[in-house]
Design a protein around this motif. Structure first.
Motif, PDB file in Angstrom:
ATOM      1  N   GLU A 404      14.298  28.052 -37.055  1.00 14.93           N
ATOM      2  CA  GLU A 404      15.525  27.623 -36.404  1.00 14.93           C
ATOM      3  C   GLU A 404      16.709  28.412 -36.943  1.00 14.93           C
ATOM      4  O   GLU A 404      16.781  28.713 -38.140  1.00 14.93           O
ATOM      5  CB  GLU A 404      15.731  26.123 -36.656  1.00 14.93           C
ATOM      6  N   SER A 405      17.652  28.754 -36.087  1.00 15.70           N
ATOM      7  CA  SER A 405      18.758  29.619 -36.487  1.00 15.70           C
ATOM      8  C   SER A 405      19.602  29.028 -37.605  1.00 15.70           C
ATOM      9  O   SER A 405      20.155  29.755 -38.436  1.00 15.70           O
ATOM     10  CB  SER A 405      19.652  29.914 -35.276  1.00 15.70           C
ATOM     11  N   ALA A 406      19.707  27.705 -37.678  1.00 20.47           N
ATOM     12  CA  ALA A 406      20.531  27.074 -38.712  1.00 20.47           C
ATOM     13  C   ALA A 406      19.750  26.722 -39.971  1.00 20.47           C
ATOM     14  O   ALA A 406      20.277  26.086 -40.878  1.00 20.47           O
ATOM     15  CB  ALA A 406      21.185  25.810 -38.148  1.00 20.47           C
ATOM     16  N   ALA A 407      18.500  27.143 -40.035  1.00 17.99           N
ATOM     17  CA  ALA A 407      17.674  26.778 -41.182  1.00 17.99           C
ATOM     18  C   ALA A 407      18.185  27.413 -42.471  1.00 17.99           C
ATOM     19  O   ALA A 407      18.741  28.511 -42.470  1.00 17.99           O
ATOM     20  CB  ALA A 407      16.229  27.203 -40.929  1.00 17.99           C
ATOM     21  N   LYS A 408      17.990  26.711 -43.582  1.00 21.50           N
ATOM     22  CA  LYS A 408      18.325  27.226 -44.903  1.00 21.50           C
ATOM     23  C   LYS A 408      17.036  27.246 -45.728  1.00 21.50           C
ATOM     24  O   LYS A 408      16.505  26.190 -46.059  1.00 21.50           O
ATOM     25  CB  LYS A 408      19.374  26.348 -45.578  1.00 21.50           C
ATOM     26  N   ILE A 409      16.559  28.421 -46.019  1.00 21.82           N
ATOM     27  CA  ILE A 409      15.253  28.562 -46.651  1.00 21.82           C
ATOM     28  C   ILE A 409      15.404  29.215 -48.011  1.00 21.82           C
ATOM     29  O   ILE A 409      16.012  30.268 -48.151  1.00 21.82           O
ATOM     30  CB  ILE A 409      14.304  29.381 -45.755  1.00 21.82           C
TER      31      ILE A 409
END
Length: 415
Positions: A404-409
Protein backbone atom coordinates in the motif's frame (compact mmCIF):
# COMPACT_ATOMS: atom_id res chain seq x y z
CA UNK A 1 12.35 -17.57 -6.55
CA UNK A 2 15.56 -16.00 -5.29
CA UNK A 3 15.86 -13.25 -2.75
CA UNK A 4 17.18 -10.82 -5.35
CA UNK A 5 14.33 -11.43 -7.78
CA UNK A 6 11.72 -10.89 -5.08
CA UNK A 7 13.37 -7.62 -4.09
CA UNK A 8 13.07 -6.36 -7.65
CA UNK A 9 9.37 -7.23 -7.82
CA UNK A 10 8.68 -5.38 -4.59
CA UNK A 11 10.52 -2.26 -5.65
CA UNK A 12 8.56 -2.21 -8.89
CA UNK A 13 5.27 -2.38 -7.03
CA UNK A 14 6.06 0.08 -4.28
CA UNK A 15 7.73 2.83 -6.29
CA UNK A 16 4.45 4.72 -6.41
CA UNK A 17 4.41 5.31 -2.65
CA UNK A 18 6.66 6.89 -0.04
CA UNK A 19 7.56 4.96 3.11
CA UNK A 20 10.44 3.59 5.18
CA UNK A 21 11.92 0.31 3.87
CA UNK A 22 14.94 -1.31 5.51
CA UNK A 23 16.58 -4.74 5.51
CA UNK A 24 18.03 -6.47 8.53
CA UNK A 25 20.00 -9.65 8.95
CA UNK A 26 18.02 -12.84 9.67
CA UNK A 27 19.61 -13.18 13.11
CA UNK A 28 17.53 -10.33 14.51
CA UNK A 29 14.29 -12.25 14.03
CA UNK A 30 13.67 -15.37 16.09
CA UNK A 31 12.47 -17.97 13.61
CA UNK A 32 12.54 -20.94 15.99
CA UNK A 33 9.23 -22.61 16.81
CA UNK A 34 7.73 -21.36 20.05
CA UNK A 35 5.32 -23.85 21.60
CA UNK A 36 3.10 -21.45 23.47
CA UNK A 37 0.70 -24.05 24.82
CA UNK A 38 1.31 -27.61 25.98
CA UNK A 39 -1.86 -29.75 26.26
CA UNK A 40 -0.10 -32.05 28.71
CA UNK A 41 -0.11 -29.20 31.21
CA UNK A 42 -3.91 -29.03 31.26
CA UNK A 43 -5.34 -30.62 34.37
CA UNK A 44 -7.14 -33.94 33.89
CA UNK A 45 -10.77 -34.54 34.82
CA UNK A 46 -11.31 -37.24 37.43
CA UNK A 47 -14.14 -39.41 36.09
CA UNK A 48 -15.70 -41.74 38.71
CA UNK A 49 -15.21 -45.41 37.90
CA UNK A 50 -16.90 -47.02 40.88
CA UNK A 51 -20.43 -45.63 40.73
CA UNK A 52 -23.02 -45.19 37.98
CA UNK A 53 -26.49 -43.68 37.73
CA UNK A 54 -28.82 -44.61 34.87
CA UNK A 55 -31.09 -41.92 33.42
CA UNK A 56 -33.78 -44.54 32.73
CA UNK A 57 -34.14 -45.06 36.48
CA UNK A 58 -35.27 -41.43 36.74
CA UNK A 59 -37.99 -41.83 34.13
CA UNK A 60 -36.13 -40.73 30.97
CA UNK A 61 -37.78 -42.45 28.02
CA UNK A 62 -35.76 -41.58 24.92
CA UNK A 63 -38.80 -42.39 22.78
CA UNK A 64 -38.85 -39.19 20.70
CA UNK A 65 -42.21 -38.19 22.20
CA UNK A 66 -41.84 -37.74 25.97
CA UNK A 67 -40.39 -34.55 27.45
CA UNK A 68 -37.36 -35.95 29.29
CA UNK A 69 -36.11 -32.61 30.67
CA UNK A 70 -37.12 -33.13 34.31
CA UNK A 71 -35.99 -36.75 34.43
CA UNK A 72 -32.56 -35.91 32.98
CA UNK A 73 -32.08 -32.90 35.25
CA UNK A 74 -32.93 -34.94 38.33
CA UNK A 75 -30.44 -37.59 37.22
CA UNK A 76 -27.76 -34.94 36.66
CA UNK A 77 -28.39 -33.42 40.10
CA UNK A 78 -28.06 -36.75 41.89
CA UNK A 79 -25.03 -37.83 39.89
CA UNK A 80 -23.36 -34.53 40.76
CA UNK A 81 -24.10 -34.88 44.48
CA UNK A 82 -22.86 -38.46 44.58
CA UNK A 83 -19.94 -37.89 42.18
CA UNK A 84 -21.26 -40.72 40.02
CA UNK A 85 -21.14 -41.32 36.28
CA UNK A 86 -24.52 -40.60 34.68
CA UNK A 87 -25.27 -43.01 31.84
CA UNK A 88 -27.86 -41.94 29.28
CA UNK A 89 -28.56 -45.26 27.53
CA UNK A 90 -28.47 -45.79 23.80
CA UNK A 91 -31.84 -45.28 22.13
CA UNK A 92 -33.11 -45.43 18.56
CA UNK A 93 -35.19 -42.30 19.24
CA UNK A 94 -34.17 -38.97 20.77
CA UNK A 95 -34.44 -37.81 24.35
CA UNK A 96 -36.56 -34.66 23.97
CA UNK A 97 -35.72 -31.65 26.15
CA UNK A 98 -37.56 -28.34 26.31
CA UNK A 99 -35.35 -26.49 28.81
CA UNK A 100 -31.61 -26.28 29.36
CA UNK A 101 -29.95 -28.95 31.46
CA UNK A 102 -27.79 -27.37 34.15
CA UNK A 103 -24.29 -28.77 34.63
CA UNK A 104 -23.04 -28.71 38.22
CA UNK A 105 -19.93 -29.65 40.17
CA UNK A 106 -18.71 -33.18 39.36
CA UNK A 107 -21.15 -33.75 36.51
CA UNK A 108 -20.10 -36.69 34.37
CA UNK A 109 -22.26 -37.82 31.46
CA UNK A 110 -21.75 -40.84 29.21
CA UNK A 111 -24.23 -40.92 26.35
CA UNK A 112 -22.92 -43.25 23.66
CA UNK A 113 -25.78 -43.96 21.29
CA UNK A 114 -28.02 -41.32 22.92
CA UNK A 115 -29.31 -38.15 21.23
CA UNK A 116 -30.71 -35.08 22.97
CA UNK A 117 -33.07 -33.05 20.79
CA UNK A 118 -34.37 -29.51 21.41
CA UNK A 119 -36.80 -27.88 18.97
CA UNK A 120 -36.09 -24.27 17.99
CA UNK A 121 -38.18 -21.27 19.00
CA UNK A 122 -38.62 -18.28 16.71
CA UNK A 123 -37.30 -15.39 18.84
CA UNK A 124 -35.42 -17.08 21.69
CA UNK A 125 -31.85 -18.35 21.92
CA UNK A 126 -31.84 -21.44 24.15
CA UNK A 127 -29.17 -23.82 25.39
CA UNK A 128 -29.15 -27.60 25.72
CA UNK A 129 -26.33 -28.03 28.26
CA UNK A 130 -25.57 -24.97 30.40
CA UNK A 131 -23.69 -23.82 33.48
CA UNK A 132 -24.69 -20.84 35.58
CA UNK A 133 -22.41 -17.77 35.56
CA UNK A 134 -23.08 -17.43 39.29
CA UNK A 135 -21.24 -20.65 40.21
CA UNK A 136 -17.76 -21.77 39.21
CA UNK A 137 -18.12 -25.50 38.57
CA UNK A 138 -15.29 -28.00 38.21
CA UNK A 139 -14.54 -31.56 37.19
CA UNK A 140 -17.03 -31.91 34.32
CA UNK A 141 -16.98 -34.59 31.61
CA UNK A 142 -19.30 -35.23 28.67
CA UNK A 143 -18.67 -38.13 26.32
CA UNK A 144 -20.43 -39.99 23.53
CA UNK A 145 -23.48 -37.72 23.42
CA UNK A 146 -25.24 -36.35 20.33
CA UNK A 147 -27.01 -32.95 20.45
CA UNK A 148 -29.43 -31.95 17.70
CA UNK A 149 -31.90 -29.26 16.73
CA UNK A 150 -33.33 -28.06 13.37
CA UNK A 151 -32.15 -25.21 11.15
CA UNK A 152 -35.59 -24.00 10.08
CA UNK A 153 -35.72 -20.36 11.26
CA UNK A 154 -34.62 -17.48 9.01
CA UNK A 155 -31.51 -15.95 10.57
CA UNK A 156 -31.13 -12.24 11.33
CA UNK A 157 -28.18 -9.91 12.05
CA UNK A 158 -24.93 -11.90 11.74
CA UNK A 159 -26.95 -14.95 10.67
CA UNK A 160 -28.76 -13.21 7.83
CA UNK A 161 -28.98 -15.40 4.71
CA UNK A 162 -28.84 -18.55 6.87
CA UNK A 163 -31.40 -20.92 8.24
CA UNK A 164 -30.76 -21.35 11.97
CA UNK A 165 -32.10 -23.28 14.95
CA UNK A 166 -31.67 -20.67 17.75
CA UNK A 167 -30.48 -23.57 19.91
CA UNK A 168 -26.96 -23.62 21.32
CA UNK A 169 -25.48 -27.03 22.04
CA UNK A 170 -23.34 -26.23 25.10
CA UNK A 171 -22.89 -22.89 26.86
CA UNK A 172 -20.53 -22.82 29.83
CA UNK A 173 -19.68 -19.78 31.97
CA UNK A 174 -17.27 -20.44 34.79
CA UNK A 175 -15.74 -23.92 34.33
CA UNK A 176 -12.59 -25.30 35.94
CA UNK A 177 -11.38 -28.62 34.50
CA UNK A 178 -13.64 -30.06 31.81
CA UNK A 179 -13.35 -32.86 29.25
CA UNK A 180 -15.51 -33.29 26.14
CA UNK A 181 -14.93 -36.35 23.97
CA UNK A 182 -16.71 -38.26 21.20
CA UNK A 183 -19.51 -35.68 21.03
CA UNK A 184 -21.51 -34.86 17.89
CA UNK A 185 -23.73 -31.81 17.30
CA UNK A 186 -25.92 -30.98 14.32
CA UNK A 187 -28.11 -28.01 13.32
CA UNK A 188 -27.17 -25.87 16.30
CA UNK A 189 -26.84 -22.08 16.47
CA UNK A 190 -23.50 -22.08 18.31
CA UNK A 191 -22.14 -25.53 19.03
CA UNK A 192 -19.79 -24.93 21.96
CA UNK A 193 -19.81 -21.52 23.61
CA UNK A 194 -17.56 -20.73 26.57
CA UNK A 195 -17.38 -17.31 28.19
CA UNK A 196 -16.04 -15.75 31.35
CA UNK A 197 -18.08 -15.51 34.53
CA UNK A 198 -17.19 -12.40 36.52
CA UNK A 199 -13.46 -12.02 37.23
CA UNK A 200 -12.68 -15.75 37.04
CA UNK A 201 -11.59 -17.24 33.76
CA UNK A 202 -12.44 -20.75 32.64
CA UNK A 203 -9.45 -23.06 32.69
CA UNK A 204 -8.18 -26.53 31.86
CA UNK A 205 -10.53 -27.65 29.08
CA UNK A 206 -9.70 -30.69 26.92
CA UNK A 207 -11.69 -31.66 23.83
CA UNK A 208 -11.20 -34.63 21.52
CA UNK A 209 -13.19 -36.11 18.66
CA UNK A 210 -15.79 -33.35 18.60
CA UNK A 211 -17.78 -33.01 15.39
CA UNK A 212 -20.17 -30.14 14.76
CA UNK A 213 -22.14 -30.01 11.47
CA UNK A 214 -24.38 -27.29 10.01
CA UNK A 215 -23.81 -24.82 12.82
CA UNK A 216 -23.83 -21.06 12.32
CA UNK A 217 -20.72 -20.89 14.51
CA UNK A 218 -19.36 -24.24 15.72
CA UNK A 219 -17.27 -22.86 18.61
CA UNK A 220 -17.00 -19.44 20.26
CA UNK A 221 -14.57 -19.14 23.16
CA UNK A 222 -13.59 -16.23 25.41
CA UNK A 223 -12.24 -15.79 28.94
CA UNK A 224 -10.39 -19.11 29.01
CA UNK A 225 -6.87 -20.12 30.05
CA UNK A 226 -5.72 -23.61 29.06
CA UNK A 227 -7.69 -25.18 26.19
CA UNK A 228 -6.88 -28.03 23.83
CA UNK A 229 -8.80 -29.57 20.94
CA UNK A 230 -7.61 -32.55 18.89
CA UNK A 231 -9.00 -34.81 16.16
CA UNK A 232 -12.14 -32.74 15.58
CA UNK A 233 -14.26 -31.32 12.72
CA UNK A 234 -16.05 -27.96 12.88
CA UNK A 235 -18.44 -27.40 9.97
CA UNK A 236 -20.36 -24.14 9.71
CA UNK A 237 -23.49 -23.98 7.60
CA UNK A 238 -23.71 -21.94 4.39
CA UNK A 239 -24.87 -18.34 4.28
CA UNK A 240 -24.61 -15.77 7.01
CA UNK A 241 -22.39 -12.70 6.99
CA UNK A 242 -18.61 -12.42 6.95
CA UNK A 243 -18.54 -12.35 10.75
CA UNK A 244 -19.47 -16.01 11.25
CA UNK A 245 -16.49 -18.31 11.84
CA UNK A 246 -15.92 -22.01 12.34
CA UNK A 247 -13.83 -21.17 15.40
CA UNK A 248 -14.13 -17.72 16.98
CA UNK A 249 -11.42 -17.32 19.62
CA UNK A 250 -11.96 -13.99 21.36
CA UNK A 251 -10.36 -11.92 24.11
CA UNK A 252 -9.00 -13.05 27.50
CA UNK A 253 -8.00 -16.38 25.94
CA UNK A 254 -4.54 -17.82 26.50
CA UNK A 255 -2.64 -21.09 26.15
CA UNK A 256 -4.68 -22.81 23.43
CA UNK A 257 -3.64 -25.86 21.43
CA UNK A 258 -5.29 -27.34 18.32
CA UNK A 259 -4.06 -30.42 16.46
CA UNK A 260 -5.65 -32.30 13.58
CA UNK A 261 -8.77 -30.11 13.52
CA UNK A 262 -10.82 -29.11 10.46
CA UNK A 263 -12.48 -25.68 10.21
CA UNK A 264 -14.89 -25.61 7.26
CA UNK A 265 -17.67 -23.75 5.40
CA UNK A 266 -17.44 -20.43 7.28
CA UNK A 267 -18.85 -17.28 5.75
CA UNK A 268 -16.11 -15.47 7.70
CA UNK A 269 -12.88 -17.09 8.89
CA UNK A 270 -12.24 -20.77 9.29
CA UNK A 271 -10.14 -19.71 12.27
CA UNK A 272 -10.75 -16.24 13.72
CA UNK A 273 -8.45 -15.03 16.51
CA UNK A 274 -9.62 -11.62 17.57
CA UNK A 275 -9.68 -9.41 20.63
CA UNK A 276 -12.29 -6.82 21.43
CA UNK A 277 -12.47 -3.70 23.63
CA UNK A 278 -14.83 -5.53 26.00
CA UNK A 279 -11.96 -7.83 27.02
CA UNK A 280 -8.96 -6.80 29.08
CA UNK A 281 -6.47 -8.85 27.09
CA UNK A 282 -6.25 -9.92 23.44
CA UNK A 283 -5.86 -13.61 22.57
CA UNK A 284 -2.34 -14.91 23.22
CA UNK A 285 -0.22 -18.06 23.21
CA UNK A 286 -2.03 -20.29 20.72
CA UNK A 287 -0.75 -23.25 18.70
CA UNK A 288 -2.36 -24.80 15.61
CA UNK A 289 -0.64 -27.93 14.34
CA UNK A 290 -1.55 -30.00 11.27
CA UNK A 291 -5.00 -28.47 10.82
CA UNK A 292 -7.14 -27.97 7.70
CA UNK A 293 -9.51 -25.25 6.49
CA UNK A 294 -11.92 -25.77 3.61
CA UNK A 295 -14.43 -23.52 1.81
CA UNK A 296 -14.26 -20.57 4.22
CA UNK A 297 -14.18 -17.04 2.82
CA UNK A 298 -11.01 -16.26 4.81
CA UNK A 299 -8.84 -19.14 5.92
CA UNK A 300 -7.31 -17.55 9.03
CA UNK A 301 -8.22 -14.14 10.46
CA UNK A 302 -5.88 -12.79 13.16
CA UNK A 303 -6.48 -9.27 14.49
CA UNK A 304 -7.12 -6.87 17.38
CA UNK A 305 -3.83 -7.32 19.21
CA UNK A 306 -3.52 -11.11 19.07
CA UNK A 307 0.00 -12.17 20.00
CA UNK A 308 2.25 -15.22 20.09
CA UNK A 309 0.33 -17.36 17.59
CA UNK A 310 2.08 -20.43 16.13
CA UNK A 311 0.66 -22.17 13.05
CA UNK A 312 2.37 -25.13 11.40
CA UNK A 313 1.33 -27.69 8.80
CA UNK A 314 -1.87 -25.87 7.76
CA UNK A 315 -3.80 -26.70 4.57
CA UNK A 316 -6.27 -24.11 3.22
CA UNK A 317 -8.55 -25.02 0.30
CA UNK A 318 -11.32 -23.02 -1.31
CA UNK A 319 -10.82 -19.66 0.47
CA UNK A 320 -10.94 -16.31 -1.30
CA UNK A 321 -8.18 -15.04 1.04
CA UNK A 322 -5.78 -17.36 2.81
CA UNK A 323 -4.71 -15.15 5.74
CA UNK A 324 -6.09 -11.79 6.87
CA UNK A 325 -3.79 -10.38 9.56
CA UNK A 326 -4.37 -6.97 11.14
CA UNK A 327 -2.84 -5.65 14.38
CA UNK A 328 -0.93 -8.72 15.55
CA UNK A 329 2.54 -9.56 16.83
CA UNK A 330 4.83 -12.51 17.46
CA UNK A 331 3.33 -14.71 14.77
CA UNK A 332 5.19 -17.83 13.69
CA UNK A 333 3.51 -19.28 10.60
CA UNK A 334 5.37 -22.17 9.00
CA UNK A 335 4.37 -24.80 6.47
CA UNK A 336 1.18 -23.51 4.81
CA UNK A 337 -0.43 -24.78 1.61
CA UNK A 338 -3.09 -22.59 -0.05
CA UNK A 339 -5.07 -23.76 -3.10
CA UNK A 340 -8.46 -23.73 -4.82
CA UNK A 341 -9.19 -20.03 -4.41
CA UNK A 342 -12.87 -19.08 -4.73
CA UNK A 343 -13.44 -15.42 -5.60
CA UNK A 344 -15.47 -13.18 -3.30
CA UNK A 345 -16.34 -9.49 -3.58
CA UNK A 346 -13.94 -8.64 -0.76
CA UNK A 347 -11.00 -10.39 0.91
CA UNK A 348 -8.95 -12.04 -1.80
CA UNK A 349 -5.38 -13.20 -2.32
CA UNK A 350 -2.85 -15.24 -0.39
CA UNK A 351 -1.89 -13.03 2.57
CA UNK A 352 -3.16 -9.60 3.63
CA UNK A 353 -0.78 -8.31 6.33
CA UNK A 354 -1.52 -5.04 8.11
CA UNK A 355 0.05 -3.50 11.24
CA UNK A 356 2.16 -6.54 12.12
CA UNK A 357 5.46 -6.77 14.00
CA UNK A 358 7.99 -9.34 15.23
CA UNK A 359 6.65 -12.11 13.03
CA UNK A 360 7.83 -14.83 10.65
CA UNK A 361 5.97 -16.47 7.77
CA UNK A 362 7.86 -19.29 6.07
CA UNK A 363 7.53 -22.36 3.85
CA UNK A 364 4.36 -21.27 2.07
CA UNK A 365 3.08 -23.00 -1.07
CA UNK A 366 0.36 -21.26 -3.08
CA UNK A 367 -1.53 -22.50 -6.12
CA UNK A 368 -2.75 -19.18 -7.53
CA UNK A 369 -5.23 -20.64 -10.02
CA UNK A 370 -8.30 -18.35 -10.05
CA UNK A 371 -6.76 -16.21 -7.28
CA UNK A 372 -7.27 -12.44 -7.40
CA UNK A 373 -5.53 -9.65 -5.47
CA UNK A 374 -1.90 -10.56 -4.75
CA UNK A 375 -0.02 -13.40 -3.16
CA UNK A 376 1.09 -11.12 -0.33
CA UNK A 377 -0.14 -7.60 0.39
CA UNK A 378 1.53 -5.35 2.97
CA UNK A 379 -0.53 -2.57 4.56
CA UNK A 380 -0.01 -0.07 7.37
CA UNK A 381 2.88 -0.33 9.83
CA UNK A 382 5.07 -3.38 9.29
CA UNK A 383 8.11 -3.91 11.52
CA UNK A 384 10.43 -6.87 12.07
CA UNK A 385 8.74 -9.20 9.58
CA UNK A 386 10.42 -12.11 7.79
CA UNK A 387 8.88 -13.76 4.73
CA UNK A 388 10.79 -16.79 3.47
CA UNK A 389 10.39 -19.76 1.15
CA UNK A 390 7.24 -18.69 -0.69
CA UNK A 391 6.59 -21.09 -3.58
CA UNK A 392 3.85 -20.30 -6.05
CA UNK A 393 2.40 -21.83 -9.20
CA UNK A 394 -0.20 -20.81 -11.77
CA UNK A 395 0.48 -17.12 -11.13
CA UNK A 396 -1.14 -15.19 -13.97
CA UNK A 397 -1.97 -11.50 -13.78
CA UNK A 398 -1.58 -10.84 -10.07
CA UNK A 399 1.52 -9.45 -8.31
CA UNK A 400 3.58 -11.67 -6.08
CA UNK A 401 3.92 -8.86 -3.54
CA UNK A 402 2.15 -5.52 -3.30
CA UNK A 403 2.53 -2.69 -0.84
CA UNK A 404 0.00 0.00 0.00
CA UNK A 405 1.29 3.46 -0.88
CA UNK A 406 0.94 4.75 2.70
CA UNK A 407 2.62 1.74 4.27
CA UNK A 408 5.51 2.23 6.70
CA UNK A 409 7.86 -0.72 6.60
CA UNK A 410 10.88 -1.22 8.84
CA UNK A 411 13.09 -4.26 9.13
CA UNK A 412 11.63 -6.55 6.49
CA UNK A 413 13.36 -9.72 5.24
CA UNK A 414 12.21 -11.46 2.08
CA UNK A 415 14.03 -14.64 1.13
Amino acid sequence: MSKLTISVVILAVISLGVFAFNYISPEILNTSEKLSSNPDQIKEVLVPLDKEINAKDYGAKGDGLTDDTTALQNAIDDASKENALLVIPESSESYLITKQLVMKENTHISGYGATLFMAPEENTIRNMLWSSPDDMVSNISIEGLTLKSENKIIGIDYYENSMVSNVQGMYFQGVDTMKISDVFMEDVYVGLKISQAGKLRNKDIKISNLRIDNSGMPIQISGTNGFSMVDSVLNSNDGGTKWLHSAYLRGDNSNFYFQNVEFNNASGGGIAIAGNPQYRHPPENMVFKDCRIKDSVVGVHINSGATNITISGLIIKGSSLGFKINDASELNIDGVNISGSKQQENDHGGFSIEDVNQSTISNVTIDASDMTGSLCQLIGDIEDLKLSSFKSSEVKNIPLYSVESAAKIKNLIIE
